[in-house]
Design an enzyme around this catalytic site. Sequence first.
Site, PDB file in Angstrom:
ATOM      1  N   GLU A  49      12.208   3.359  -4.000  1.00  0.00           N
ATOM      2  CA  GLU A  49      12.706   2.256  -4.544  1.00  0.00           C
ATOM      3  C   GLU A  49      12.302   1.115  -3.521  1.00  0.00           C
ATOM      4  OE1 GLU A  49      15.228   2.861  -7.750  1.00  0.00           O
ATOM      5  OE2 GLU A  49      15.235   4.473  -7.134  1.00  0.00           O
ATOM      6  N   THR A  54       5.383  -2.271  -6.110  1.00  0.00           N
ATOM      7  CA  THR A  54       5.554  -3.458  -7.143  1.00  0.00           C
ATOM      8  C   THR A  54       4.179  -4.080  -6.706  1.00  0.00           C
ATOM      9  OG1 THR A  54       7.353  -2.835  -7.757  1.00  0.00           O
ATOM     10  CG2 THR A  54       6.775  -4.797  -8.155  1.00  0.00           C
ATOM     11  N   ARG A 183       9.208   1.001 -13.687  1.00  0.00           N
ATOM     12  CA  ARG A 183       9.463   1.873 -12.828  1.00  0.00           C
ATOM     13  C   ARG A 183       8.265   2.912 -12.257  1.00  0.00           C
ATOM     14  NH1 ARG A 183       9.620   4.156  -7.667  1.00  0.00           N
ATOM     15  NH2 ARG A 183      10.824   5.234  -7.661  1.00  0.00           N
ATOM     16  N   ASP A 206      -0.468   2.531  -0.546  1.00  0.00           N
ATOM     17  CA  ASP A 206       0.172   2.778  -1.068  1.00  0.00           C
ATOM     18  C   ASP A 206       1.008   3.813  -0.950  1.00  0.00           C
ATOM     19  OD1 ASP A 206       2.789   2.078  -2.085  1.00  0.00           O
ATOM     20  OD2 ASP A 206       2.404   2.275  -4.735  1.00  0.00           O
ATOM     21  N   GLN A 210      10.423   8.935  -1.863  1.00  0.00           N
ATOM     22  CA  GLN A 210      11.004   9.267  -1.642  1.00  0.00           C
ATOM     23  C   GLN A 210      11.050  10.732  -0.161  1.00  0.00           C
ATOM     24  OE1 GLN A 210       9.871   8.790  -3.888  1.00  0.00           O
ATOM     25  NE2 GLN A 210      11.575   7.708  -5.280  1.00  0.00           N
TER      26      GLN A 210
END
Lengths: 358, 169
Positions: A49, A54, A183, A206, A210
Amino acid sequence: MGNIVVSPHDKEGQHHMMATPTSNNPNGGSAATAKNKSEITVLLLGAGESGKSTLFKQVQFFHGVGITHDQERIELIEIVRLNVLENAKNLVAATQHLNIPIEQPENRETAKLIINSLNTNDLEDPSWSKRLYSLWKDAGIQKAYENREKFQLYDSTEYLFENLDRICSDKYVPTVVDVIRTRTKTIGITDMKFDVGDGKQLRLVDVGGQRNERRKWIHFFNTVDAVVFLTSLSEFDLNLYEDNGYWRVKESLRVFNEVVNNALFYKVPFVLLFNKRDLFEKKIATKSFSKYFSGFNEAEEKNPVACIEYMTKLFLNEITEHPLDTVSVKTLSAIDHDNSKQVFEEVKQFIMTQQHRE
Amino acid sequence: MQKRGEHKVLESEIESVLNNKETLKVLLDFARRSFCPEGILFYKDVQHYKKLVIKYQDHEFNTAFHNTETIKKHRSNVQKLVSNIVKSYLAEGSVNELNLPNVKILRNDINAKLAELEHNHSPYPVDLFDSAQVETLLTILGLYERLKYSNKSILDYSTHWRSKTTPHI
């Protein structure tokens, strides 16, 4: 680091794994030096995150790929609506967890349906727009939202609830902004290529952020020509998605330390992007920044520039091996199209200049 | 008579992809090339677990007191599979570790349930991995969207599927 190991029930797994991938070949680059290579591989790294995907979606959009086309965005209706439902479920669960009652009886009924039976298909019915919006505006839900640092909630929550009248319709087609704001947790690795002039292509990679995803990054470490590391400025009061008792800033610093000091990256240009500046500025207006950083002067905590300078020092102090003259630091609001375009252009120029210096 | 555990449920689009041999092959190949096959492999292993548990329950129901050795063997098979699933997908640092929220709590919950099942010698519940499986399906959904961008046959499959039915997640 070994290859991905397949299920014990799948004997053909290793064969598939060794097959030549069409797009995600970590060894796709040539053996030429970075300066002479026709393809420049740039890795987007960072914890979960932090905004890697994005920015990736924004770059796709600048280059007319993927979400530019209506037909491709139609495929994302389900994902947008799932975001709405997950946000609604998380907020309702938070009212229970934080012992905040949902005030209006009709909103309590809506909350029950959200938890027990509502699915994405139901959101085609426009009546859900009113019901969900009424729930969103309920004083209990708003109070839970004000305390959102205590549970996991997407950054896009407010945006999605404010756009329910479009989303809850059988005619709904996600806009580019909807897709950017939605998201989707990235798993594995994905990439795109585009021309950057002089007969060169930039390959932007990309990755998922996590903990379990980070073990996969190493597949690309040998062929990388530049690293763009993202960290979220607005995460200073949040804990991890994958480990709710662990402070996100600590995790980001730890990951940054491991990546920036990795021997494979000594010679590659390195960009540190402090993302979510927009959210950060809103957040420090109402939340205490100094509460989380004992070395920060409390009198300066409403000054975003001072806070960002402090964060910059914190991250740069982690650099023990990488030459500082090949590190660039910038701030970003990845949900802002114009800002992303401008910052990514600067990042690209920095990388190209560093390559020419080599 | 309907057998226990044989409930008809609405299948979502992503489940239909995972339950169809041809589309599963394409999705799994794409997932491997994207370095993320773990969710799909987990889903399939949990489906296998569910089938085995239902088979065990039916066998126990029909033949209790007649063939205890067979029942023991069934239980042992379920135990082995559960142990493999926990080790492969939920153990910290395992190569196929799943990307799930609060995976530590989930892992502890499942391990506590397993210890209780063994202590009481209770039958294994079909829904043992359900919450992890639902979370995993959501994760695979993002991968499936990526695949649709790059594979026309999957995009056509999706369009066709949606024209036939309505999606449920």
